[in-house]
Design an enzyme around this catalytic site. Structure first.
Site, short mmCIF file in Angstrom:
data_model
loop_
_atom_site.label_atom_id
_atom_site.label_comp_id
_atom_site.label_asym_id
_atom_site.label_seq_id
_atom_site.Cartn_x
_atom_site.Cartn_y
_atom_site.Cartn_z
N GLU A 138 0.53 -0.84 -0.44
CA GLU A 138 -0.09 0.60 -0.19
C GLU A 138 0.64 1.37 -0.08
O GLU A 138 0.84 2.27 0.84
CB GLU A 138 -1.37 0.29 1.00
CG GLU A 138 -1.83 -1.21 1.29
CD GLU A 138 -2.56 -1.58 2.57
OE1 GLU A 138 -2.64 -0.80 3.27
OE2 GLU A 138 -3.60 -2.45 2.52
N GLU A 245 -5.92 -10.82 -1.28
CA GLU A 245 -6.74 -10.77 0.38
C GLU A 245 -8.30 -10.57 0.04
O GLU A 245 -8.79 -9.96 0.30
CB GLU A 245 -6.64 -9.64 0.71
CG GLU A 245 -5.11 -9.41 1.16
CD GLU A 245 -5.43 -8.33 1.92
OE1 GLU A 245 -5.38 -7.39 2.37
OE2 GLU A 245 -3.78 -7.66 2.39
C1 GLA Z 1 -4.59 -4.45 4.68
C2 GLA Z 1 -3.95 -5.38 4.44
C3 GLA Z 1 -4.37 -6.38 5.23
C4 GLA Z 1 -5.30 -6.28 6.80
C5 GLA Z 1 -6.76 -5.69 5.94
C6 GLA Z 1 -7.19 -5.80 6.30
O1 GLA Z 1 -5.20 -5.12 3.22
O2 GLA Z 1 -2.72 -5.84 3.58
O3 GLA Z 1 -2.93 -7.28 6.17
O4 GLA Z 1 -4.91 -5.59 7.77
O5 GLA Z 1 -5.58 -4.62 5.33
O6 GLA Z 1 -7.91 -6.88 7.59
#
Ligand code: GLA
Length: 335
Positions: A138, A245
């Protein structure tokens, strides 16, 4: 298609073995409560939190590997691969990293040294167990013309903190595949920023091997076309892609209801259709996509229950709260 009890439930990882790995984010609780489900359907795990900076080096030089080690042992025992998450992030990083003993901001050299040391110690420990790392998480802004998110890493080191992190990671474990990971990755504006950043790394010969698409998606957004364009854009860099994710919230952006104790049948129908379309698309790009990790495994546990709306339960996965396959699951395995 509601009752499938008489039908044998196929293993998700087996159905997809010729396409890509199927992963789940886990923690010390879910490796117990979801163990049979994880073992049957998933061949890869990611630590949901236990390998983040604040969990692994809460104080300078004090590494706390117990929880991460347990997750790594779980992967080994169950014959699963493991993704590493994450080495450099603006969140869940302790204050000490950026300060000296008097609370004063450290200089560039000190922070680079700390970064290098953290990466070395952590990657060294999981060499041979963790085959790929989200090296930087990020680093790009969502809004506005700026490319880089404003963080302590950027402020103290400068823009090259990103390439330095990849270089340190490559030195620490030359075998590991190194990923840049981000969310809102399919939004056209953010997509172009991520592309630009990663392209600049590739052009400079920085050891980056893949782009992680977090894929925290909703029933309608991002659109399938936006997802397709993002996949093609990142793949055009010649890198591997991981969905890192994945979850599909049953709530649209404007839906702030907190009173539901179960998803409506309309939500479940829309979610099943959404998963159907998404996996159809992912299969099309199997040459570029090598891993698809869900940010959880079943609806009994998801970070989305409470986020972004406090006290609201969500049901974003293929398996329900009792670990039974939902219509979404059947849409993903029947093709
Ligand atoms: C982001 C992070 C993850 C996690 C999510 C929320 O996507 O990369 O590690 O913290 O937020 O669970």
């Amino acid at each position: 298609m509601t009752t499938q009890t008489s039908v044998k439930v196929p293993s998700l990882k087996k159905v997809y073995e010729n396409y890509f790995d199927i992963g789940a984010a886990v923690n010390l609780h879910t490796i117990v409560t979801q163990q049979p489900l994880l073992a049957q359907h998933f061949n890869s795990i990611t630590a949901e939190n236990d390998m983040k900076f604040e969990n692994i080096q809460p104080l300078e030089g004090q590494f706390t590997f117990e929880r991460a080690d347990e997750l790594a042992a779980f992967a080994k025992k169950n014959g699963m691969r493991m993704r590493g998450h994450t080495l450099v992030w603006h969140n869940q990083t302790p204050d000490w990293v950026f300060q000296d003993a008097n609370g004063k901001q450290v200089d560039r050299e000190t922070l680079l040294q700390r970064l290098k040391n953290h990466i070395n110690v952590v990657m060294e420990r999981y060499k041979g167990t963790i085959y790929c790392w989200d090296v930087v998480n990020e680093a790009v802004t969502d809004e506005g013309p700026e490319l880089y998110r404003s963080t302590k890493w950027l402020e103290i080191i400068g823009e090259d903190y990103i390439e330095k992190a990849f270089e340190f990671a490559h030195e620490a474990d030359p075998e590991a595949l190194l990923f840049y990971n981000d969310y809102n990755e399919s939004d056209p504006q953010k997509r172009e920023k991520i592309y630009k950043l990663v392209k600049s790394l590739v052009d400079k010969g920085v050891p980056v091997h893949g782009v992680g698409l977090q894929a925290h998606w909703k029933l309608v957004n991002p659109s399938l076309e936006e997802i397709r364009t993002a996949i093609e854009r990142y793949a055009s860099l010649g890198l591997k892609l991981h969905l890192t994710e994945l979850d599909v919230s049953v709530f649209n952006h404007e839906d702030k209801r907190t009173d539901l104790t179960e998803p409506t049948s309309e939500m479940l129908d829309l979610q099943a259709e959404r998963y159907h379309q998404v996996f159809h698309l992912l299969r099309e790009y199997q040459d570029s996509i090598t891993s698809v990790t869900f940010w959880g495994a079943a609806d009994d546990y998801t970070w989305l229950s409470d986020f972004p709306v406090k006290g609201r339960k969500n049901w974003p996965f293929l398996f329900d709260e009792k670990h039974q396959p939902k219509d979404s699951f059947w849409k993903v395995v029947q093709f």
